[in-house]
Design a protein around this motif. Structure first.
Motif, short mmCIF file in Angstrom:
data_model
loop_
_atom_site.label_atom_id
_atom_site.label_comp_id
_atom_site.label_asym_id
_atom_site.label_seq_id
_atom_site.Cartn_x
_atom_site.Cartn_y
_atom_site.Cartn_z
N GLU A 95 0.85 -1.19 0.00
CA GLU A 95 0.00 0.00 0.00
C GLU A 95 0.89 1.24 0.00
N PRO A 96 1.24 1.75 -1.20
CA PRO A 96 2.16 2.90 -1.31
C PRO A 96 1.67 4.15 -0.58
N THR A 97 0.36 4.27 -0.37
CA THR A 97 -0.18 5.44 0.34
C THR A 97 0.45 5.58 1.72
N LEU A 98 0.82 4.45 2.33
CA LEU A 98 1.44 4.47 3.66
C LEU A 98 2.67 5.36 3.71
N ASP A 136 -6.30 11.04 8.71
CA ASP A 136 -7.63 10.69 8.17
C ASP A 136 -7.54 10.13 6.75
N THR A 137 -6.68 10.73 5.93
CA THR A 137 -6.51 10.26 4.54
C THR A 137 -6.03 8.81 4.52
N LEU A 138 -5.03 8.52 5.34
CA LEU A 138 -4.48 7.17 5.37
C LEU A 138 -5.47 6.17 5.96
N ASP A 139 -6.16 6.58 7.00
CA ASP A 139 -7.16 5.71 7.64
C ASP A 139 -8.24 5.29 6.63
N GLN A 140 -8.73 6.24 5.87
CA GLN A 140 -9.78 5.94 4.88
C GLN A 140 -9.27 4.97 3.82
N ARG A 141 -8.02 5.15 3.39
CA ARG A 141 -7.45 4.27 2.37
C ARG A 141 -7.28 2.84 2.90
N LEU A 142 -6.77 2.70 4.11
CA LEU A 142 -6.57 1.37 4.69
C LEU A 142 -7.89 0.64 4.91
N GLN A 143 -8.89 1.40 5.32
CA GLN A 143 -10.21 0.78 5.51
C GLN A 143 -10.76 0.26 4.18
N GLN A 183 -9.07 -0.48 1.27
CA GLN A 183 -8.27 -1.49 0.56
C GLN A 183 -8.00 -2.76 1.36
N PHE A 184 -7.85 -2.60 2.67
CA PHE A 184 -7.43 -3.76 3.48
C PHE A 184 -8.38 -4.09 4.62
N GLN A 185 -9.46 -3.32 4.75
CA GLN A 185 -10.44 -3.52 5.82
C GLN A 185 -9.78 -3.45 7.20
N VAL A 186 -8.86 -2.48 7.35
CA VAL A 186 -8.24 -2.24 8.65
C VAL A 186 -8.34 -0.75 8.99
N LYS A 187 -8.47 -0.47 10.26
CA LYS A 187 -8.62 0.91 10.74
C LYS A 187 -7.36 1.34 11.47
N LEU A 188 -6.92 2.56 11.18
CA LEU A 188 -5.75 3.14 11.83
C LEU A 188 -6.11 3.62 13.24
N ALA A 202 -1.50 2.92 -8.01
CA ALA A 202 -2.31 2.08 -7.12
C ALA A 202 -3.52 2.83 -6.59
N ASN A 203 -3.35 4.13 -6.42
CA ASN A 203 -4.37 4.98 -5.79
C ASN A 203 -4.37 6.31 -6.54
N PRO A 204 -5.26 6.50 -7.53
CA PRO A 204 -5.21 7.65 -8.45
C PRO A 204 -5.15 9.03 -7.78
N THR A 205 -5.70 9.16 -6.57
CA THR A 205 -5.69 10.47 -5.91
C THR A 205 -4.57 10.59 -4.87
N CYS A 206 -3.65 9.63 -4.86
CA CYS A 206 -2.65 9.52 -3.79
C CYS A 206 -1.84 10.81 -3.59
N SER A 207 -1.09 11.22 -4.61
CA SER A 207 -0.21 12.38 -4.44
C SER A 207 -1.02 13.67 -4.27
N ALA A 208 -2.16 13.75 -4.94
CA ALA A 208 -3.02 14.94 -4.79
C ALA A 208 -3.53 15.05 -3.36
N ASP A 209 -3.92 13.92 -2.77
CA ASP A 209 -4.37 13.92 -1.37
C ASP A 209 -3.26 14.34 -0.43
N TRP A 210 -2.03 13.87 -0.73
CA TRP A 210 -0.88 14.22 0.12
C TRP A 210 -0.60 15.72 0.06
N LYS A 211 -0.65 16.26 -1.15
CA LYS A 211 -0.36 17.70 -1.31
C LYS A 211 -1.40 18.57 -0.61
#
Length: 346
Positions: free
Chosen positions: A99-102, A126-133, A135-140, A327-336
Motif C-alpha cells: 500500500e504505497p499510500t502508507l 484521516d486520509t491514510l485511515d480511509q485508504r486502509l479501511q 483497501q485492506f479492511q483495517v482501521k488506523l 495504485a491509488n489515483p488520488t494519492c499524491s493529490a491527497d498528500w499535497k
C-alpha cells in the motif's frame, strides 16, 4: 429451604461468571520486532500485556513480536486482511509495497525531526485511515516514530558524498532512490539481517535509528555514526474492521483513547531515547538506556541538511507519486492537500 436458596444463588453467580467469561474477547496481536529495542520492550509490550486494564474493557491481547512469529514485516497488511490477526503494530515503510499510500507518512526529507513528523502525522491521519479501511479492511488507531533514521558505517564517513560506491542498507524504495542520488548503492534488507550483513561486508552502511542500532549491537560492526535524519521511521497501530465492529461505540471510544495515550507517550519517549542512544553509541555520558560503544560521532555538514531538505520536492514526492498514483489515483493529490499544505511543500 435455606440450602436450596443458597444453591440457587450459587447457580446464578456461576452463570454470571460463565457469561462474563464468554463476553471476554481476545485479540491476536502482532508487535514490533523484539530486536528493535526499548520502545517494544518498555512501552508496546506492557500496553498489550495490560490491555484490559489500559482500555477498561473485558479484552485480552495475545501479543507476539513479529520476529517470533515467522512472518515477514512486509506481510502485515496481508495477514490482517486474511483475518489471521486482529491488531498489528504496523511497520509503515516495510508495508508500503502493498500500500504505497502508507509512505506518505514518512517520505525522505519531509519529516527529518520530531516537530515536522508530528505535523505530517496530524495532517495525514484521516486520509491514510480511509485508504486502509477501503483497501485492506483495517482501521488506523495511531502512529509514532522510532526517531531520526541515520547512517551507521563501517568505513570512514565525513559527509553524504562519501557514500559514493558504498553499499547502504535501506528499507523502502523512497530511501533507495535518495541513496542513489548521492552516489550510494541501496541494498534492501530486513532489520534482523543487517548486523550480519555489516559483519560480512554485504553492506558498508546501514540506516536506522540510534536506539535500534544500539539495541541490535550495530556499533559492534560499524565505526561511524552520522546523525543526519532522513526519515522518522513512523509505525502505526491498526485493527481489522472485523475486530473493530465487534465493539460497541462506547467501547470503540475507549480503545481509541487508550491507543492515543500510548502513542503520545511513545512520541516523548522516542525523543529521549534518541539523544541517549547517540551518546551511548559514541561512548559519551549521559548514557542511561543503552550499551556504551566507541563510534566516531561525525558532525553533520550544513550542506547535507540542505540536500535532504531539497530531496522532498526533487526526489521523494515525484518518485513516490509515480508509484502511488498507479495504485491509488488520488494519492499524491491527497498528500499535497494535507501534508504538503502543512509543510508548505508542493
Amino acid at each position: 429451604m435455606k440450602l436450596a436458596r443458597a444453591a440457587a444463588a450459587l447457580a446464578v453467580a456461576f452463570g454470571c461468571l460463565a457469561a462474563h467469561a464468554q463476553d471476554r474477547i481476545t485479540f491476536k496481536v502482532i508487535g514490533q520486532p523484539a530486536a528493535t529495542g526499548m520502545v517494544q520492550k518498555n512501552k508496546e509490550k506492557p500496553f498489550f500485556d495490560e490491555f484490559a486494564q489500559r482500555t477498561g474493557l473485558p479484552i485480552n491481547a495475545d501479543y507476539k513480536p513479529i520476529d517470533q512469529l515467522g512472518i515477514k514485516d512486509t506481510e502485515q497488511l496481508r495477514v490482517m486482511k486474511a483475518g489471521l490477526f486482529d491488531i498489528v503494530s504496523l511497520r509503515v515503510s516495510q508495508n508500503s509495497r502493498d500500500e504505497p499510500t502508507l509512505l506518505g507518512l514518512d517520505l525522505v526529507g519531509a519529516a527529518p525531526d520530531y516537530d515536522a513528523a508530528r505535523k505530517v502525522y496530524d495532517a495525514y491521519f484521516d486520509t491514510l485511515d480511509q485508504r486502509l479501511q477501503k483497501q485492506f479492511q483495517v482501521k488506523l488507531l495511531g502512529a509514532w516514530p522510532f526517531g531520526p533514521q541515520m547512517l551507521f558505517c563501517k568505513k570512514p564517513l565525513t559527509q553524504l558524498s562519501d557514500l559514493k560506491g558504498m553499499k547502504v542498507r535501506v528499507y523502502d524504495q523512497n530511501l533507495a532512490k535518495f541513496i542513489e542520488s548521492v552516489g550510494g548503492t541501496p541494498v534492501p534488507l530486513a532489520f534482523t539481517e543487517v548486523h550480519q550483513s555489516l559483519s560480512l561486508g554485504v553492506v558498508d552502511c546501514g540506516i536506522t535509528g540510534p536506539s535500534s542500532a544500539n539495541s541490535s549491537n550495530w556499533p559492534e560492526v560499524t565505526t561511524h555514526q552520522y546523525p543526519l535524519g532522513f526519515q522518522m521511521a513512523l509505525n502505526a497501530y491498526a485493527i481489522t474492521l472485523k475486530a473493530w465492529n465487534r465493539l460497541k461505540p462506547e467501547e470503540q471510544k475507549k480503545v481509541v483513547a487508550a491507543f492515543k495515550t500510548l502513542t503520545d507517550d511513545i512520541w516523548v519517549y522516542s525523543k529521549e531515547l534518541t539523544q541517549d542512544a547517540l551518546n551511548c553509541n559514541a561512548g559519551k555520558d549521559p548514557c542511561t538506556t543503552g550499551k556504551k560503544f566507541k563510534l566516531v560521532d561525525v558532525a553533520v555538514k550544513p550542506e547535507d541538511i540542505n540536500t535532504v531538505r531539497k530531496a522532498v520536492a526533487a526526489i521523494s514526492v515525484p518518485t513516490w507519486a509515480e508509484i502511488c498514483d498507479k495504485a491509488n489515483p488520488t494519492c499524491s493529490a491527497d498528500w499535497k492537500k494535507t501534508v504538503g499544505k502543512a509543510l508548505n511543500i508542493q
